[in-house]
Design a protein around this motif. Structure first.
Motif: not given
Length: 744
Positions: A142-162
């Protein structure tokens, strides 16, 4: 270190299982037909390719077979969870961790946040000197899927992903505080992005509380998430409220084993009852359907503890329901582990009652005062009636499993079975049992036709089933080619206990090959040396089996005096046996059959690994070791051969010509008359030495007789003692006499 909650019901919900029985001592003996579970990989069985069903399969496998034969559909996701459950319950998956799922999470983490330092999730925890699965595999996925989803949705905000990844590292790591969200990162975010960021943070804090044992805090946090219509975790939150209550109950229980007698601790039962109520609500809410599968799995675990006597009966109905998601594997596993008694399962819905009765009759469970023979008769009679009344395939299967060749009404059953296509879930079982019964009734042509209807490729990857069908085809062979083709069996597994086996890593087509246990006693007395040499050339045999049979054909030809086969096998062996090549080629160079035979006899005297018999149990020659020392006699191993015992004349193969039948009978009698290897060698050596005293091979042969007397069949024989005496009396100055100081 033991696994905490080992053998836990409700598999893979809180803690993974490891079967205690699978840890029983492993004698490592090969298995060719599994009797308590289907073949690995279990995916074929989960997909409805049931192969040949066995009456003693564990209930979870038979219950699933019943479901499949009744046409209840099973989705790919349900099949995946089934395979995982069965692998864990058979002991194929050990330990408390989720290694593969963890790898997938770490790969996703590196992909979305490559600049962050590596993390070390704490997947396995310790409690009371025991290990438990702190984090389940589903959480990592679930965490792996969420990480990739957020990376797409927050592509303009990499700091949020980190930021999210750092907090997820805290969730999965040793207990620490999930950091508050940095307000500076809210700048420039859309309202939806802010809401998603907060929802993720709320879920991470709740999950951290759960993994760190703050279960009441976790339950409250998950309840808030469940009440939030905007949270993407609303449904999961509702389910995790119940899961928090269950884990709190388990970690505070006073019993040492989850499979111990039902706890009466009020606090323990209260927490489980609260969890059960939450799960009822979740399962009654249609919009929470995505978590109904996990909720059912968890509820089964809870009810096993709250009302085990009645729950085992309820499971009979639940495992027949379609669309149950990931719960099917766990519920079948719980049915298997709980066990059930038909007499206490009353008032069940018709499908559940039918399954319960079918399981009892198929497995041959006797009732009070009933003998096994009574149970067999009852099972056959009941299955006949049920089949005629309902036309449900499971009853036709059971009727044929319990039938005997003279059973009343069998002809009609066989006619019905012939109408079921082999690709049906019941098809292979019906074809196999029909062929077996028809053969026993003497109708070989009909039996052959039933087997011919099952395509070879249909069962090639199901080793036990393939071996069973091969055994029937072998018994019904119409030619030497068919007989040889179906003489071998592939290995299905390794025995580890009465009910469990160890899996083999190799794919089915690469498994070790042996003769069927019933094959060699059938073949050996009916094969001439020439025909045995043909068997050695069969493509059905592995290289190791070809080597064994080739040497046996050579030895048989030598003992019975078949000069043509002797020369042919000597040449063939010379091409594959570098160590014996020179002596083998000498044989063909001798001018007369008598000399060629003696040369071969002397060679045999020096090769303890070679026998003139194809005996069950194999030979050292089947070891796939090209450097095997053919001259080594070994304590505790078979050296040369013991003579077959005279018995009733063997019924010849119907397809063998009359001339070949007579030749085979004559050779078998010659082998019996030759006797055990050591007395036979002694007579050969003595006769030759007396007739050819100057032949340098005479003392060599006598020496080899003496050497063979140490570990060959039968020690202390008069013939061996005479060979020893003759060697030392007539060749006392030879090096061969000096090498033979005593006889055994």
């Amino acid at each position: 270190m033991k696994t905490f909650l080992s053998g836990l019901l409700g598999l893979a919900l809180l803690l993974p299982t490891s079967s205690a029985e699978a840890c029983a001592f492993d004698d490592g003996s090969p298995i060719f037909v599994h009797r308590t579970h289907p073949d690995r990989p279990f995916a074929a069985f989960a997909a409805g390719r049931l192969g040949v069903l066995r009456e003693k399969y564990r209930p979870m496998y038979l219950a699933y077979a019943f479901r499949s034969m009744m046409g209840v559909p099973t989705t790919a996701d349900e099949q995946r969870h089934l395979v995982d459950t069965w692998a864990r319950m058979q002991g194929d998956v050990s330990g408390a961790g989720a290694e593969e799922e963890l790898k997938r999470w770490l790969a996703a983490r590196t992909e979305v946040a490559p600049a962050l330092p590596a993390s070390s999730p704490l997947a396995v925890g310790e409690e009371d000197y025991s290990q438990y699965a702190r984090i389940q595999g589903d959480a990592f996925l679930k965490a792996a899927d969420t990480a990739r989803t957020l990376a797409r949705e927050w592509k303009a905000h990499p700091a949020l992903v980190e930021e999210w990844v750092r907090n997820q590292d805290v969730v999965f790591g040793p207990c620490a505080i999930v950091q508050e969200l940095d307000p500076k990162l809210d700048e420039g975010l859309k309202p939806a992005e802010k809401a998603r960021r907060k929802a993720e943070h709320d879920y991470q804090r709740a999950a951290s509380s759960f993994y760190c044992g703050a279960f009441e805090e976790a339950a409250a946090a998950f309840q808030d998430i469940a009440a939030s219509a905007d949270s993407p975790y609303q449904g999961l939150g509702a389910y995790l409220v119940a899961r928090s209550h269950v884990r709190q109950a388990l970690f505070s229980r006073k019993e040492t084993s989850f499979l111990a007698e039902t706890s009466t601790d009020p606090e323990f039962l209260t927490r489980l009852t609260k969890a059960d109520g939450v799960l009822d609500t979740v399962l009654a809410t249609p919009k929470l359907a995505p978590v109904h599968g996990p909720a059912r799995r968890l509820q089964s675990l809870v009810r096993v503890r709250l009302r085990p006597d009645t729950w085992s009966c309820e499971l009979l109905g639940r495992v027949l329901q379609p669309g149950t998601g990931s719960s099917l594997g766990a519920e079948l596993g719980d049915l298997d582990l709980l066990g059930w008694r038909a007499e206490r399962c009353t008032g069940l819905p018709a499908p559940a009652a039918e399954l319960g009765e079918w399981l009892r009759l198929t497995r041959g469970i006797t009732q009070l005062g009933q003998t096994e023979e009574d149970a067999l008769r009852e099972a056959y009679a009941t299955a006949m009636v049920r089949w005629k009344k309902t036309a449900h395939l499971p009853w036709l299967v059971t009727a044929l499993l319990k039938a005997r060749p003279d059973s009343a009404g069998l002809a009609a059953l066989l006619t019905d079975a012939a109408k079921v296509p082999p690709a049906s879930p019941a098809g292979v079982t019906l074809a196999y049992r029909s062929a077996h019964l028809l053969r026993e009734r003497g109708d070989t042509k009909a039996a052959q036709a039933r087997l011919a209807a099952v395509p070879l490729e249909l069962t090639r990857d199901q080793v036990s089933t393939d071996n069973l069908l091969r055994a029937e085809r072998f018994a019904l062979a119409r030619s030497w080619e068919e007989l040889f083709r179906d003489s071998t069996r592939r290995q299905a597994g390794l025995q580890s206990s009465e009910s469990f086996s160890d899996a083999l890593d190799s794919p089915p087509e690469a498994r070790p090959v042996s003769f069927g246990e019933e094959v060699l006693p059938v073949l050996e007395p009916r094969l001439t040396a020439r025909r045995m040499a043909q068997l050695a050339a069969s493509e059905a045999l592995s290289p190791a089996l070809r080597r064994w049979v080739s040497w046996t054909a050579f030895a048989r030809a030598t003992v019975v005096g078949d000069d043509e086969t002797l020369r042919a096998t000597a040449k063939a062996l010379a091409a594959m046996e570098p160590a014996a090549k020179a002596e083998l080629l000498v044989i063909d160079g001798r001018p007369t059959p008598e000399e060629r035979r003696f040369e071969a006899q002397v060679l045999l005297m020096g090769l303890p690994t070679v026998s003139a018999r194809l005996e069950p149990g194999g030979s050292r020659l089947t070891l796939e070791d090209p450097k095997l020392d053919l001259t080594q006699d070994m304590a505790g191993a078979r050296n040369w051969w013991c003579a077959p015992k005279p018995g009733e004349p063997m019924q010849p193969f119907a397809f063998a010509s009359e001339a070949e039948q007579k030749a085979a009978a004559a050779e078998w009698k010659a082998l019996i008359d030759a006797g055990d290897s050591v007395p036979y060698f002694a007579r050969v050596a003595l006769d030759w030495a007396k007739a050819h005293p100057e032949d340098p091979r005479s003392p060599k042969a006598l020496y080899r007789v003496v050497r063979a007397s140490r570990r060959g069949c039968r020690q202390g024989t008069a013939e061996a003692k005479e060979a020893f005496r003759y060697l030392h009396e007539h060749y006392k100055k030879s090096p061969w006499a000096k090498k033979a100081p005593r006889v055994y």
